[in-house]
Design a protein around this motif. Structure first.
Motif, PDB file in Angstrom:
ATOM      1  N   GLN A   8       0.797  -1.211   0.000  1.00  0.00           N
ATOM      2  CA  GLN A   8       0.000   0.000   0.000  1.00  0.00           C
ATOM      3  C   GLN A   8       0.841   1.278   0.000  1.00  0.00           C
ATOM      4  OE1 GLN A   8      -3.373  -0.262  -0.251  1.00  0.00           O
ATOM      5  NE2 GLN A   8      -3.024  -2.457  -0.404  1.00  0.00           N
ATOM      6  N   SER A   9       2.152   1.181   0.084  1.00  0.00           N
ATOM      7  CA  SER A   9       3.021   2.362   0.153  1.00  0.00           C
ATOM      8  C   SER A   9       3.124   3.036  -1.210  1.00  0.00           C
ATOM      9  CB  SER A   9       4.426   1.969   0.613  1.00  0.00           C
ATOM     10  OG  SER A   9       4.389   1.436   1.907  1.00  0.00           O
ATOM     11  N   SER A  10       3.136   4.382  -1.168  1.00  0.00           N
ATOM     12  CA  SER A  10       3.310   5.113  -2.419  1.00  0.00           C
ATOM     13  C   SER A  10       4.801   5.168  -2.756  1.00  0.00           C
ATOM     14  CB  SER A  10       2.749   6.524  -2.295  1.00  0.00           C
ATOM     15  OG  SER A  10       3.558   7.285  -1.423  1.00  0.00           O
ATOM     16  N   VAL A  11       5.105   5.491  -3.994  1.00  0.00           N
ATOM     17  CA  VAL A  11       6.494   5.577  -4.436  1.00  0.00           C
ATOM     18  C   VAL A  11       7.225   6.666  -3.656  1.00  0.00           C
ATOM     19  CG1 VAL A  11       7.986   6.100  -6.398  1.00  0.00           C
ATOM     20  CG2 VAL A  11       5.957   4.688  -6.734  1.00  0.00           C
ATOM     21  N   GLY A  12       6.551   7.791  -3.425  1.00  0.00           N
ATOM     22  CA  GLY A  12       7.149   8.892  -2.660  1.00  0.00           C
ATOM     23  C   GLY A  12       7.522   8.473  -1.250  1.00  0.00           C
ATOM     24  N   ASP A  13       6.632   7.704  -0.598  1.00  0.00           N
ATOM     25  CA  ASP A  13       6.921   7.232   0.758  1.00  0.00           C
ATOM     26  C   ASP A  13       8.103   6.271   0.775  1.00  0.00           C
ATOM     27  OD1 ASP A  13       4.807   8.716   1.735  1.00  0.00           O
ATOM     28  OD2 ASP A  13       3.391   7.021   1.697  1.00  0.00           O
ATOM     29  N   VAL A  14       8.167   5.419  -0.222  1.00  0.00           N
ATOM     30  CA  VAL A  14       9.276   4.462  -0.314  1.00  0.00           C
ATOM     31  C   VAL A  14      10.600   5.203  -0.517  1.00  0.00           C
ATOM     32  CG1 VAL A  14      10.257   2.576  -1.680  1.00  0.00           C
ATOM     33  CG2 VAL A  14       7.822   2.577  -1.148  1.00  0.00           C
ATOM     34  N   LEU A  15      10.603   6.209  -1.400  1.00  0.00           N
ATOM     35  CA  LEU A  15      11.821   6.985  -1.635  1.00  0.00           C
ATOM     36  C   LEU A  15      12.254   7.746  -0.386  1.00  0.00           C
ATOM     37  CD1 LEU A  15      11.223   8.372  -5.227  1.00  0.00           C
ATOM     38  CD2 LEU A  15      12.851   6.622  -4.525  1.00  0.00           C
ATOM     39  N   LYS A  16      11.304   8.336   0.335  1.00  0.00           N
ATOM     40  CA  LYS A  16      11.636   9.033   1.586  1.00  0.00           C
ATOM     41  C   LYS A  16      12.261   8.076   2.590  1.00  0.00           C
ATOM     42  CE  LYS A  16       8.166  12.622   1.214  1.00  0.00           C
ATOM     43  NZ  LYS A  16       6.886  13.131   1.718  1.00  0.00           N
ATOM     44  N   GLN A  17      11.734   6.873   2.671  1.00  0.00           N
ATOM     45  CA  GLN A  17      12.276   5.891   3.606  1.00  0.00           C
ATOM     46  C   GLN A  17      13.675   5.452   3.179  1.00  0.00           C
ATOM     47  OE1 GLN A  17       9.791   2.534   4.396  1.00  0.00           O
ATOM     48  NE2 GLN A  17      11.051   1.849   6.099  1.00  0.00           N
ATOM     49  N   ILE A  18      13.911   5.275   1.898  1.00  0.00           N
ATOM     50  CA  ILE A  18      15.246   4.896   1.405  1.00  0.00           C
ATOM     51  C   ILE A  18      16.246   5.993   1.729  1.00  0.00           C
ATOM     52  CG2 ILE A  18      16.616   4.538  -0.689  1.00  0.00           C
ATOM     53  CD1 ILE A  18      14.161   3.060  -1.852  1.00  0.00           C
TER      54      ILE A  18
END
Length: 98
Positions: A8-18
């Protein structure tokens, strides 16, 4: 080991976490500040700009024109405000013109 993300994670959220997990934010800030300087100052100032470096919260700008350096030194607080507004956060605290 990295925590598994749900679907359910958005691409933006994944990039912020990385960026956060790999401690990449200082490098991203460096790129963001260079782009903000380039966009805000225009071609005239960019022509005389040799280098823009962010160290901590201090922005170091190397200029090839002493006259331009003197002119910009009178508006340091405005430059800081403009860059921070462009970045949408309070990142730059001081500007050193060389």
């Amino acid at each position: 080991m990295a925590k598994r993300l749900n679907n359910q994670s958005s691409v933006g959220d994944v990039l912020k976490q990385i960026i956060q997990v790999n401690k990449l934010q200082p490098g991203m800030d460096q790129i963001d500040v260079k782009e903000a300087w380039k966009n805000l100052m225009g071609n005239g100032v960019n022509h005389y700009t040799k280098n823009v470096v962010l160290k901590g919260s201090i922005l170091y700008v190397e200029l090839s024109s002493a006259v331009l350096r003197e002119e910009l030194s009178h508006g340091k607080s405005k430059i800081i405000a403009m860059i921070n507004e462009e970045l949408k956060r309070d990142l730059v605290k001081d500007v050193v013109l060389r």
